[in-house]
Design a protein around this motif. Sequence first.
Motif, PDB file in Angstrom:
ATOM      1  N   THR A  33       5.925   2.291  10.799  1.00 45.01           N
ATOM      2  CA  THR A  33       5.724   2.261  12.273  1.00 45.01           C
ATOM      3  C   THR A  33       4.474   3.165  12.753  1.00 45.01           C
ATOM      4  OG1 THR A  33       8.243   2.097  12.213  1.00 45.01           O
ATOM      5  CG2 THR A  33       7.035   2.863  14.294  1.00 45.01           C
ATOM      6  N   LYS A  34       3.855   2.402  13.805  1.00 50.94           N
ATOM      7  CA  LYS A  34       2.684   3.201  14.223  1.00 50.94           C
ATOM      8  C   LYS A  34       3.295   4.013  15.437  1.00 50.94           C
ATOM      9  CE  LYS A  34      -1.854   2.582  16.524  1.00 50.94           C
ATOM     10  NZ  LYS A  34      -2.841   1.421  16.805  1.00 50.94           N
ATOM     11  N   VAL A  35       3.115   5.270  15.449  1.00 55.67           N
ATOM     12  CA  VAL A  35       3.581   6.228  16.547  1.00 55.67           C
ATOM     13  C   VAL A  35       2.434   6.688  17.429  1.00 55.67           C
ATOM     14  CG1 VAL A  35       5.107   8.191  17.106  1.00 55.67           C
ATOM     15  CG2 VAL A  35       5.701   6.576  15.040  1.00 55.67           C
ATOM     16  N   THR A  36       2.560   6.528  18.483  1.00 54.96           N
ATOM     17  CA  THR A  36       1.648   7.184  19.351  1.00 54.96           C
ATOM     18  C   THR A  36       2.235   8.343  20.295  1.00 54.96           C
ATOM     19  OG1 THR A  36       0.233   5.274  19.278  1.00 54.96           O
ATOM     20  CG2 THR A  36      -0.273   6.841  21.160  1.00 54.96           C
ATOM     21  N   GLU A  37       1.906   9.531  20.011  1.00 53.76           N
ATOM     22  CA  GLU A  37       2.504  10.529  21.083  1.00 53.76           C
ATOM     23  C   GLU A  37       1.486  11.323  21.578  1.00 53.76           C
ATOM     24  OE1 GLU A  37       6.104  13.875  20.483  1.00 53.76           O
ATOM     25  OE2 GLU A  37       5.677  12.539  18.751  1.00 53.76           O
ATOM     26  N   ASN A  38       1.408  11.420  22.806  1.00 49.31           N
ATOM     27  CA  ASN A  38       0.311  12.365  23.581  1.00 49.31           C
ATOM     28  C   ASN A  38      -0.985  11.843  23.022  1.00 49.31           C
ATOM     29  OD1 ASN A  38       2.551  13.811  25.143  1.00 49.31           O
ATOM     30  ND2 ASN A  38       2.744  15.160  23.386  1.00 49.31           N
ATOM     31  N   GLY A  39      -1.366  10.532  22.781  1.00 44.31           N
ATOM     32  CA  GLY A  39      -2.581  10.211  22.453  1.00 44.31           C
ATOM     33  C   GLY A  39      -2.884  10.496  21.058  1.00 44.31           C
ATOM     34  N   VAL A  40      -1.932  10.951  20.181  1.00 46.85           N
ATOM     35  CA  VAL A  40      -2.091  10.926  18.651  1.00 46.85           C
ATOM     36  C   VAL A  40      -1.321  10.063  17.762  1.00 46.85           C
ATOM     37  CG1 VAL A  40      -1.795  12.672  16.730  1.00 46.85           C
ATOM     38  CG2 VAL A  40      -2.639  13.627  19.069  1.00 46.85           C
ATOM     39  N   VAL A  41      -2.077   9.301  17.071  1.00 45.18           N
ATOM     40  CA  VAL A  41      -1.349   8.219  16.413  1.00 45.18           C
ATOM     41  C   VAL A  41      -1.189   8.874  14.952  1.00 45.18           C
ATOM     42  CG1 VAL A  41      -1.943   6.062  15.521  1.00 45.18           C
ATOM     43  CG2 VAL A  41      -2.891   6.695  17.583  1.00 45.18           C
ATOM     44  N   SER A  42       0.000   8.472  14.499  1.00 45.42           N
ATOM     45  CA  SER A  42       0.525   8.825  13.167  1.00 45.42           C
ATOM     46  C   SER A  42       1.193   7.524  12.778  1.00 45.42           C
ATOM     47  CB  SER A  42       1.198   9.859  13.365  1.00 45.42           C
ATOM     48  OG  SER A  42       2.393  10.000  13.777  1.00 45.42           O
ATOM     49  N   PHE A  43       1.731   7.450  11.445  1.00 47.81           N
ATOM     50  CA  PHE A  43       2.444   6.527  10.906  1.00 47.81           C
ATOM     51  C   PHE A  43       3.694   6.846  10.116  1.00 47.81           C
ATOM     52  CE2 PHE A  43      -1.964   5.217  11.264  1.00 47.81           C
ATOM     53  CZ  PHE A  43      -1.902   4.025  11.709  1.00 47.81           C
ATOM     54  N   ASP A  44       4.814   6.149  10.602  1.00 45.93           N
ATOM     55  CA  ASP A  44       5.928   6.546   9.890  1.00 45.93           C
ATOM     56  C   ASP A  44       6.107   5.417   9.021  1.00 45.93           C
ATOM     57  OD1 ASP A  44       6.451   8.797  11.414  1.00 45.93           O
ATOM     58  OD2 ASP A  44       7.868   7.764  12.658  1.00 45.93           O
ATOM     59  N   VAL A  45       6.415   5.874   7.592  1.00 47.49           N
ATOM     60  CA  VAL A  45       6.367   4.863   6.485  1.00 47.49           C
ATOM     61  C   VAL A  45       7.922   5.044   5.681  1.00 47.49           C
ATOM     62  CG1 VAL A  45       5.266   4.211   4.259  1.00 47.49           C
ATOM     63  CG2 VAL A  45       3.935   5.157   6.199  1.00 47.49           C
ATOM     64  N   ASP A  46       8.403   4.019   5.561  1.00 47.83           N
ATOM     65  CA  ASP A  46       9.668   3.977   4.648  1.00 47.83           C
ATOM     66  C   ASP A  46       9.384   3.570   3.356  1.00 47.83           C
ATOM     67  OD1 ASP A  46      11.467   5.337   6.363  1.00 47.83           O
ATOM     68  OD2 ASP A  46      11.697   3.399   7.526  1.00 47.83           O
ATOM     69  N   VAL A  47       9.749   3.926   2.236  1.00 59.48           N
ATOM     70  CA  VAL A  47       9.404   3.631   0.946  1.00 59.48           C
ATOM     71  C   VAL A  47      10.695   3.449   0.114  1.00 59.48           C
ATOM     72  CG1 VAL A  47       8.152   4.257  -1.184  1.00 59.48           C
ATOM     73  CG2 VAL A  47       7.212   4.793   1.022  1.00 59.48           C
ATOM     74  N   ARG A  48      11.120   2.472  -0.809  1.00 60.84           N
ATOM     75  CA  ARG A  48      12.036   2.338  -1.486  1.00 60.84           C
ATOM     76  C   ARG A  48      11.588   2.576  -2.898  1.00 60.84           C
ATOM     77  NH1 ARG A  48      14.772  -2.216  -0.118  1.00 60.84           N
ATOM     78  NH2 ARG A  48      16.251  -1.053   1.030  1.00 60.84           N
TER      79      ARG A  48
END
Length: 70
Positions: A33-48
């Motif tokens: 999931t690409k997350v943008t918060e206050n103009g800052v981009v990060s990626f939430d990743v789920d791994v099995r």
Amino acid sequence: LSTGEEIALAEVPDAAKTQIQTLSNSGKVIGVTKVTENGVVSFDVDVREQGKVKSYTVAENGTPASDLFQ
């Protein structure tokens, strides 16, 4: 304001993708999931891995979230 969007691993910038592959080790990436918060981009990743799901957050530049907030 925070927004999230499911994306393919192929859409992740190279630096973040490399870190995700390192974190996933022998596991399988099952969601990004690409997350943008206050103009800052990060990626939430789920791994099995070995039947367990682990979640990680990685910055656009590849920095693991644990390093982002220190």
